[in-house]
Design a protein around this motif. Sequence first.
Motif, short mmCIF file in Angstrom:
data_model
loop_
_atom_site.label_atom_id
_atom_site.label_comp_id
_atom_site.label_asym_id
_atom_site.label_seq_id
_atom_site.Cartn_x
_atom_site.Cartn_y
_atom_site.Cartn_z
N ASN A 240 0.87 -1.17 0.00
CA ASN A 240 0.00 0.00 0.00
C ASN A 240 0.91 1.23 0.00
OD1 ASN A 240 -1.78 2.13 0.48
ND2 ASN A 240 -3.07 0.92 1.87
N ASP A 241 1.29 1.66 -1.20
CA ASP A 241 2.24 2.77 -1.31
C ASP A 241 1.64 4.08 -0.83
OD1 ASP A 241 4.15 1.08 -2.34
OD2 ASP A 241 3.57 1.42 -4.42
N ARG A 242 0.33 4.19 -0.86
CA ARG A 242 -0.29 5.43 -0.39
C ARG A 242 -0.04 5.65 1.10
NH1 ARG A 242 -6.28 5.61 -3.30
NH2 ARG A 242 -5.50 5.73 -5.47
N LEU A 243 0.07 4.55 1.85
CA LEU A 243 0.30 4.65 3.29
C LEU A 243 1.69 4.17 3.68
CD1 LEU A 243 -3.16 3.41 4.63
CD2 LEU A 243 -2.36 5.77 4.40
N ASN A 244 2.53 3.89 2.68
CA ASN A 244 3.91 3.45 2.94
C ASN A 244 3.96 2.25 3.90
OD1 ASN A 244 5.24 5.33 1.29
ND2 ASN A 244 5.11 6.90 2.89
N ARG A 245 3.24 1.21 3.53
CA ARG A 245 3.24 0.04 4.40
C ARG A 245 2.87 -1.21 3.61
NH1 ARG A 245 -2.06 1.09 8.29
NH2 ARG A 245 -3.68 0.48 6.78
N LEU A 246 3.18 -2.34 4.20
CA LEU A 246 2.82 -3.65 3.68
C LEU A 246 1.66 -4.18 4.51
CD1 LEU A 246 4.17 -5.44 1.42
CD2 LEU A 246 5.13 -6.78 3.30
N GLU A 247 0.63 -4.67 3.86
CA GLU A 247 -0.58 -5.08 4.56
C GLU A 247 -0.85 -6.57 4.39
OE1 GLU A 247 -3.01 -0.86 4.12
OE2 GLU A 247 -3.43 -2.50 2.73
N ASN A 248 -1.36 -7.18 5.45
CA ASN A 248 -1.73 -8.59 5.44
C ASN A 248 -3.19 -8.72 5.88
OD1 ASN A 248 1.09 -9.57 5.01
ND2 ASN A 248 1.37 -8.65 7.02
#
Length: 281
Positions: A240-248
């Motif tokens: 999720n580049d919009r929030l600068n994170r990797l999501e599971n």
Amino acid sequence: MEKSIGLGSGKLIAARTDTAKGGTRIPRKVNPSTGMPYECNQVNFDSAISYETMDAWAHHEEFNDCLEREMQKHANLDLIRVGFFGKETADDSDEELNPNGEDVSEGWIQALRDHREASILSPESEEIRIGEDGHYATVNEAVSAVKAKIAPRHRDVNDLIVLLGSDLVAHDAASFYQKRVDPKQPVHQIEMRQIKESYGAMPAFMPSCFPARGIMVTSFDNLSIYFLARAFRRSFGRRNDRLNRLENFESVSLSYVIEQLDKAAAIDFDAVKLNKSGIWK
């Protein structure tokens, strides 16, 4: 609604029948006479990790494995926490209002409230006082009172254990030691501390994520989590580049079930007060 499928009723099956005089041997059921109704509902175990944290771990070759283990451990702990604290299944849970997952799913203690209220040791007024000059002078007396709530035919079976909260253990100044539970038990992958002293003539344990002032008497195999077949879904490592994170994203449909309702009892832990220097807190 489905019914629990556990085996064992605790009832006598030993018998004699005089077939020479026309008697007929009648087999007796070995499953509970009244199964607990249950319904599996979706529970989510979604998580995220920031790019900043990932960058800090970039040099660690086993980072993915470490992350996987941590998420699994967290999910297992949450399963246990909701099992003891859960009171309802809300459409939208609120972590701030219910930090122990009280609104994620009905847990085991709530199952007793809903399906066998006589198994809950409740206060006669507003409080259950444990300590000198209280309703129960010692933690052991309170445990015995909880044990008396289960059906008589189960009380002398040697698989009964008592689960104790950390506040009660500290209050009783009991010593304990670390013991990893058999991985075949329902609480696999979760460390529990087994207390050296017995309570109510039963082995005592202090589980992870158990109410600090809770008491529960049952057997390990009487507490189940039912998972709906083919209802486990997972989307791992979505960027999720919009929030600068990797999501599971993970979800599973489950239900907390007590196989034999009359073989379990618990205290109303929210009502427990302890005598601390003459003040009930």
